[in-house]
Enzyme design. Structure first.
Site, mmCIF file in Angstrom:
data_model
loop_
_atom_site.group_PDB
_atom_site.id
_atom_site.type_symbol
_atom_site.label_atom_id
_atom_site.label_comp_id
_atom_site.label_asym_id
_atom_site.label_seq_id
_atom_site.Cartn_x
_atom_site.Cartn_y
_atom_site.Cartn_z
ATOM 1 N N CYS A 88 6.014 -6.165 7.845
ATOM 2 C CA CYS A 88 7.109 -5.655 8.676
ATOM 3 C C CYS A 88 7.311 -6.626 9.833
ATOM 4 O O CYS A 88 6.351 -7.178 10.360
ATOM 5 C CB CYS A 88 6.753 -4.265 9.214
ATOM 6 S SG CYS A 88 8.073 -3.520 10.198
ATOM 7 N N CYS A 139 -1.191 7.131 9.753
ATOM 8 C CA CYS A 139 0.073 6.568 10.232
ATOM 9 C C CYS A 139 -0.130 5.259 10.989
ATOM 10 O O CYS A 139 -0.975 5.158 11.854
ATOM 11 C CB CYS A 139 0.735 7.578 11.151
ATOM 12 S SG CYS A 139 2.258 6.977 11.822
ATOM 13 N N CYS A 142 5.400 -3.493 16.119
ATOM 14 C CA CYS A 142 4.976 -2.413 17.025
ATOM 15 C C CYS A 142 3.491 -2.592 17.351
ATOM 16 O O CYS A 142 2.678 -2.845 16.464
ATOM 17 C CB CYS A 142 5.223 -1.057 16.373
ATOM 18 S SG CYS A 142 6.947 -0.816 15.925
ATOM 19 N N CYS A 172 3.602 8.589 0.229
ATOM 20 C CA CYS A 172 4.117 7.784 1.337
ATOM 21 C C CYS A 172 4.251 6.355 0.811
ATOM 22 O O CYS A 172 3.262 5.757 0.383
ATOM 23 C CB CYS A 172 3.119 7.862 2.493
ATOM 24 S SG CYS A 172 3.465 6.736 3.842
ATOM 25 N N GLU A 202 0.833 -1.198 0.000
ATOM 26 C CA GLU A 202 0.000 0.000 0.000
ATOM 27 C C GLU A 202 0.871 1.252 0.000
ATOM 28 O O GLU A 202 1.957 1.268 0.571
ATOM 29 C CB GLU A 202 -0.911 0.003 1.233
ATOM 30 C CG GLU A 202 -1.890 -1.159 1.226
ATOM 31 C CD GLU A 202 -2.876 -1.115 2.382
ATOM 32 O OE1 GLU A 202 -2.733 -0.263 3.277
ATOM 33 O OE2 GLU A 202 -3.796 -1.945 2.380
ATOM 34 N N CYS A 252 0.588 -0.640 15.502
ATOM 35 C CA CYS A 252 0.699 -0.534 14.044
ATOM 36 C C CYS A 252 0.019 -1.706 13.342
ATOM 37 O O CYS A 252 0.251 -2.868 13.690
ATOM 38 C CB CYS A 252 2.178 -0.481 13.672
ATOM 39 S SG CYS A 252 2.461 -0.529 11.898
HETATM 40 S S1 SF4 Z 1 5.438 1.205 13.056
HETATM 41 FE FE1 SF4 Z 1 4.720 -0.575 11.869
HETATM 42 S S2 SF4 Z 1 5.752 -0.437 9.890
HETATM 43 FE FE2 SF4 Z 1 6.850 0.905 11.340
HETATM 44 S S3 SF4 Z 1 8.455 -0.411 12.217
HETATM 45 FE FE3 SF4 Z 1 6.701 -0.585 13.602
HETATM 46 S S4 SF4 Z 1 5.584 -2.403 12.857
HETATM 47 FE FE4 SF4 Z 1 6.980 -1.770 11.222
#
Ligand code: SF4
Length: 348
Positions: A113, A335, A117, A106, A93, A120
């Site tokens: 990933c 975000c 986090c 962006c 995306e 996220c």
């Molecule tokens: S915020 Fe999301 S995309 Fe960014 S490093 Fe953490 S898990 Fe990965």
């Protein structure tokens, strides 16, 4: 030898042209310009190339171009999120953010990933693979073709940790900033990291002074940051601060520190105080982002009063703060929310 133009700087193409076709730089320049300036993937159609006997036919065979295909597009609140399906069927995306005089894109650097986090959506996907240079540049190229040439800023804040895919991301920066091609000034490119210290140090060693660096911090102490961002369990606030202090910032440039404000988690007075203390030796601005809850989010969004209160506490300690409006919350393009649509469909 195949020529993946999306992966090549002008110099690399000119060298390959001399080697492969025994042609001078004028024709390489015509090809590169047709491809990147005129945004024509069939760049052998350039007049100068057509005038060189046999060259267009060879280039038609040799140029490779597979940036993926846009399979979904959602517009809302001025933002556009587009989903690209890559050659192996996985999806990524990207988001277009219109500003007053230009647009920002962006982009993603990985499929998913591995950082995990907690706030996220992308982190919930896990990591499928790194993007190639072609797939990274392909997002910018496709965006310019589809949404206009006013795309002049690029931020690596989509899916993925850019420093987990360091070599490809840096080559992509070189290609997109090539003045004979997409010509996106390095001061208009931002790399955003969750805090990979080795990546910050490698970038510092490359000394690309105009490139912008953003660190997604989100917590002001080791304990809380380790709970929100598992990567932090291998580093520390002290080491991260040391790496940022050593980062060669150009005069007038600032580091950007992203702080996703999560009510009842990282927005207390002690957090504001610790954050201000940690920032004291750094030339850094805080980008305060209200948490955007996705579906089944573990946290709620902060109220305006909570955001303002935290902001005022930082300002009172002489910290520069920007507050970003959570445009696109409904679009799930805000975000930390890229990948949510993909997750609902499965990674590919
Ligand atoms: S915020 Fe999301 S995309 Fe960014 S490093 Fe953490 S898990 Fe990965």
């Amino acid at each position: 030898m195949m020529l993946p133009l999306l992966e090549m700087t002008y110099k690399e193409l000119a060298d390959a042209f001399t080697e492969q076709y025994k042609k001078g730089p004028a024709l390489a320049k015509a090809l590169y310009g047709e491809f990147f300036k005129n945004l024509n993937p069939k760049a052998w159609q350039a007049e100068e190339i057509q005038a060189s006997p046999g060259l267009a036919d060879r280039l038609r065979e040799d140029l490779s171009f597979s940036p993926g295909k846009i399979v979904d597009e959602i517009h809302q609140d001025g933002l556009t999120k587009f989903v690209t399906e890559l050659a192996d069927g996985v999806r990524i995306e990207s988001v277009i953010l219109p500003l007053k005089t230009h647009q920002t894109v962006c982009i993603s650097s990985q499929v998913g990933c591995r950082m995990g986090c907690r706030f996220c959506e992308t982190g919930k996907l896990g990591l499928a693979r790194n993007l190639t240079v072609e797939e990274i540049i392909g997002q910018v190229y496709t965006a310019r073709r589809r949404y206009g040439r006013s795309i002049r800023n690029v931020v690596f804040m989509g899916m993925g940790e850019p420093f987990d895919n360091f070599e490809n991301v840096i080559q992509a920066v070189r290609v997109m900033s090539d003045q004979r091609g997409l010509n996106i000034a390095q001061r208009h490119i931002t790399l955003s990291t969750a805090g990979r210290i080795d990546g910050i140090e490698k970038l510092a060693a490359l000394n690309i002074p105009n490139l912008n660096l953003t660190v997604s911090l989100n917590a002001p102490n080791d304990d809380l940051r380790g709970r929100l961002m598992p990567i932090h369990n291998t580093v520390s606030m002290v080491r991260l601060q040391q790496a940022l202090r050593a980062y060669p910032l150009k005069k007038g440039n600032w580091l950007s520190i992203v702080y996703v404000l999560i009510p009842d988690v990282n927005n207390g007075p002690e957090h504001a105080r610790q954050l201000a203390d940690w920032l004291q030796p750094l030339r850094a601005k805080v980008n305060l982002i209200p948490f955007n809850p996705g579906k089944n989010a573990p946290f709620r969004a902060p109220h305006e009063t909570e955001i303002d209160s935290f902001r005022r506490q930082l300002i009172a300690r002489q910290i520069q703060v920007q507050k970003r409006a959570p445009r696109g919350r409904d679009l799930m393009a805000a975000c930390g929310q890229l990948g949510s649509g993909i997750r609902q469909q499965g990674l590919n």
